[in-house]
Design a protein around this motif. Structure first.
Motif, short mmCIF file in Angstrom:
data_model
loop_
_atom_site.label_atom_id
_atom_site.label_comp_id
_atom_site.label_asym_id
_atom_site.label_seq_id
_atom_site.Cartn_x
_atom_site.Cartn_y
_atom_site.Cartn_z
N GLY A 296 32.72 26.40 48.22
CA GLY A 296 31.69 25.72 47.45
C GLY A 296 32.29 25.11 46.20
N LEU A 319 29.06 21.75 55.46
CA LEU A 319 27.71 22.25 55.22
C LEU A 319 27.06 21.23 54.30
CD1 LEU A 319 25.62 24.54 55.51
CD2 LEU A 319 26.64 25.62 53.50
N ALA A 321 25.21 19.56 51.77
CA ALA A 321 24.52 20.06 50.58
C ALA A 321 23.14 19.44 50.43
CB ALA A 321 25.37 19.79 49.34
N HIS A 353 32.63 24.01 54.28
CA HIS A 353 32.59 23.54 52.89
C HIS A 353 31.32 22.75 52.62
CE1 HIS A 353 33.66 19.49 54.30
NE2 HIS A 353 34.61 20.05 55.02
N THR A 354 30.96 22.68 51.35
CA THR A 354 29.73 22.02 50.95
C THR A 354 29.92 20.55 50.62
OG1 THR A 354 30.10 22.74 48.67
CG2 THR A 354 28.70 24.13 50.05
N SER A 359 30.17 20.21 45.26
CA SER A 359 28.84 19.71 44.92
C SER A 359 28.97 18.68 43.81
CB SER A 359 27.95 20.87 44.48
OG SER A 359 28.57 21.60 43.45
N LEU A 375 23.61 26.72 47.02
CA LEU A 375 24.76 26.41 47.87
C LEU A 375 25.56 27.67 48.21
CD1 LEU A 375 26.11 23.08 46.33
CD2 LEU A 375 24.49 23.40 48.21
N LEU A 379 26.12 29.14 51.94
CA LEU A 379 27.48 29.30 52.42
C LEU A 379 27.71 30.73 52.91
CD1 LEU A 379 30.22 27.79 52.65
CD2 LEU A 379 30.77 28.68 50.39
N THR A 402 29.90 29.51 42.95
CA THR A 402 29.17 29.86 44.17
C THR A 402 29.58 31.20 44.76
OG1 THR A 402 30.79 28.57 45.43
CG2 THR A 402 28.72 27.47 44.83
#
Length: 463
Positions: A296, A319, A321, A353-354, A359, A375, A379, A402
């Motif tokens: 994150g 992933l 966001a 990963h975000t 982010s 987030l 995760l 995160t």
């Protein structure tokens, strides 16, 4: 009577494992918990000399921080150690509205009655230096990156939530508290011991609430440890704020003190009379066939590490966001979990990963102050679901903000260090009852930690 030398509360998980590593390397048996440990939890870890709590206040607003810290710090104080440390990131990134260190200092004056709060942010082993109150950081812990003044650092000065735009730590902290802040500068630190102590006494005669200590090299840390230890006792514990430089300073001082007390080494169970059962500095973690990574992090350092890993055979599962931040969150978590599990079952190492660069500011603005929680929790849920469907035994979580939420979603209750891996991010054993993460080898990595091939190092173990 307590045998604890130190307790600490870490403002995020990655920073907490950094403190855990420094203590373990010094031969101090330590365990890291998600919450202040109960007596039953402590019984699982006999002969502890240090206890840590991996918190999540780095990403909280001041009111939420105060609500979290008052009971947590009171419980740590009750354990009877002479030192209680609020562990922060060595980048000092914080603001009046998020991760407010000034609020922490305001809160502790109601809990602790020590004469001042030592503030030590420097951690030379991690490439963090404070000179005349100004702070500097290497680009990438464990790398050969250049050293930058904080307000000109290519990553930390551009953090989407808490950009570090002031290098003078006194000025930065003064925006968060009205407490009086003094500086014990590098010239005072270089004085002969007797004069050095007199210089600190003179600084304290001005009745500051906080004293910031400069440090440029590791050899200066034992001196700082000795200076602050004079003000600590189990009956009146000293509360400090700082990086793992606090653990390094105190551990070095304890070792030096014990070496001067040869009789005590055979009679008392204080640091120095028991050497670690294994020289942790020589330990090597074994290679593993595959690892699972959850990121994150919004750091360019981590972005470069992900890019290296993908070129080296790792698979990725983004992933999204934006989806996590919407009413599509559960569907997105399910999709990412299934994708990661399928790749792991095929024998691949996987990075969830975000987004490749973490982010960004638009997502942060959309989620307001809940970015890390939303987030990080998502995760952690993906990682937990993927672990339940695979045989992978080594996990890496990247991202300071995160990480605490991801760890909680994974069901992790406590950690003990297994072996060093990269400075500031040791390999640990997870205690996670009723979770697929129980017994797992896990590394918590801050965004700035590691060289470009970091995830390769985690996979093959320390050489």
């Amino acid at each position: 009577m307590s045998k604890l030398l130190l307790t600490f509360y870490g403002d995020d998980f990655t920073g907490s494992t950094d403190a855990l590593e420094q203590l373990a390397l010094a031969g101090i048996r330590a365990a890291l918990f998600i919450e202040p440990p109960t007596p039953a939890q402590l019984k699982r870890f006999p002969n502890l000399q240090a206890v840590g709590v991996a918190g999540m206040t780095r990403s909280m607003a001041p009111a939420a921080m105060e609500k979290e810290l008052c009971p947590a710090l009171s419980k740590l104080k009750a354990l009877g150690a002479p030192h209680v440390h609020y562990k922060i990131c060595s980048t000092f990134d914080s603001s009046p509205t998020i991760g407010c260190l000034g609020r922490v200092i305001d809160v502790v004056t109601e809990i602790f009655r020590a004469p001042f709060v030592p503030l030590l942010v420097a951690a030379p082993a991690l490439g963090r230096y404070t000179v005349f109150g100004n702070h500097f950081a290497r680009y990438g812990i464990g790398s050969d990156g250049e050293i930058h003044r904080m307000d000109r650092h290519p990553s930390i000065s551009r953090h989407p939530i808490t950009p570090m735009n002031e290098a003078d730590l006194r000025r930065h902290l003064a925006k968060q508290t009205k407490k009086k802040i003094a500086l014990f500068d590098i010239l005072k630190l270089a004085l002969p011991e007797k004069e050095c102590r007199a210089a600190l006494k003179k600084v304290l005669s001005g009745k500051p609430n906080v004293v910031l200590f400069d440090a440029l090299c590791a050899e200066q840390l034992p001196r700082i440890g000795g200076l602050i230890d004079e003000f600590a006792s189990p009956q009146r514990p000293l509360f400090s704020v700082g990086s793992s430089g606090i653990e390094m300073a105190l551990a070095a001082h304890f070792k030096s003190r014990s070496s001067r007390r040869e009789e005590a080494l055979t009679k008392k169970s204080e640091i120095g009379n028991r050497k670690p059962e294994i020289d942790l500095s020589l330990l090597a973690s074994a290679a593993t066939n595959q690892i699972l990574v959850g990121s994150g992090s919004c750091s360019p350092v981590t972005e470069e590490q992900i890019a290296w890993a993908l070129k080296s055979g790792f698979a990725e599962v983004p992933l999204k966001a934006n989806a996590v931040a919407s009413n599509e969150s559960e569907n997105e978590i399910r999709r990412a979990t299934e994708a990661a599990a399928k790749l792991l079952q095929a024998g691949r190492s996987v990075i969830v990963h975000t987004t490749r660069s973490g982010s960004d500011k638009r997502i942060a603005a959309k989620l307001k102050n809940n970015t890390a929680q939303i987030l990080g929790t998502a995760l952690g849920k993906v990682l937990r679901g993927a672990l339940a469907q695979s045989k992978v035994r080594r996990l890496c979580i990247a991202g300071g903000d995160t990480s605490s939420f991801a760890a909680r979603a994974l069901g992790i209750e406590a950690l003990e260090m297994i072996a060093p891996l990269t400075p500031g991010a040791p390999l640990c054993r997870a205690f996670a009852p009723d979770s697929p993460a129980d017994g797992l080898e896990v590394v918590f990595k801050g965004g700035q930690v590691g060289a470009e091939n970091y995830f390769g190092i985690v996979k093959r173990g320390k050489i």
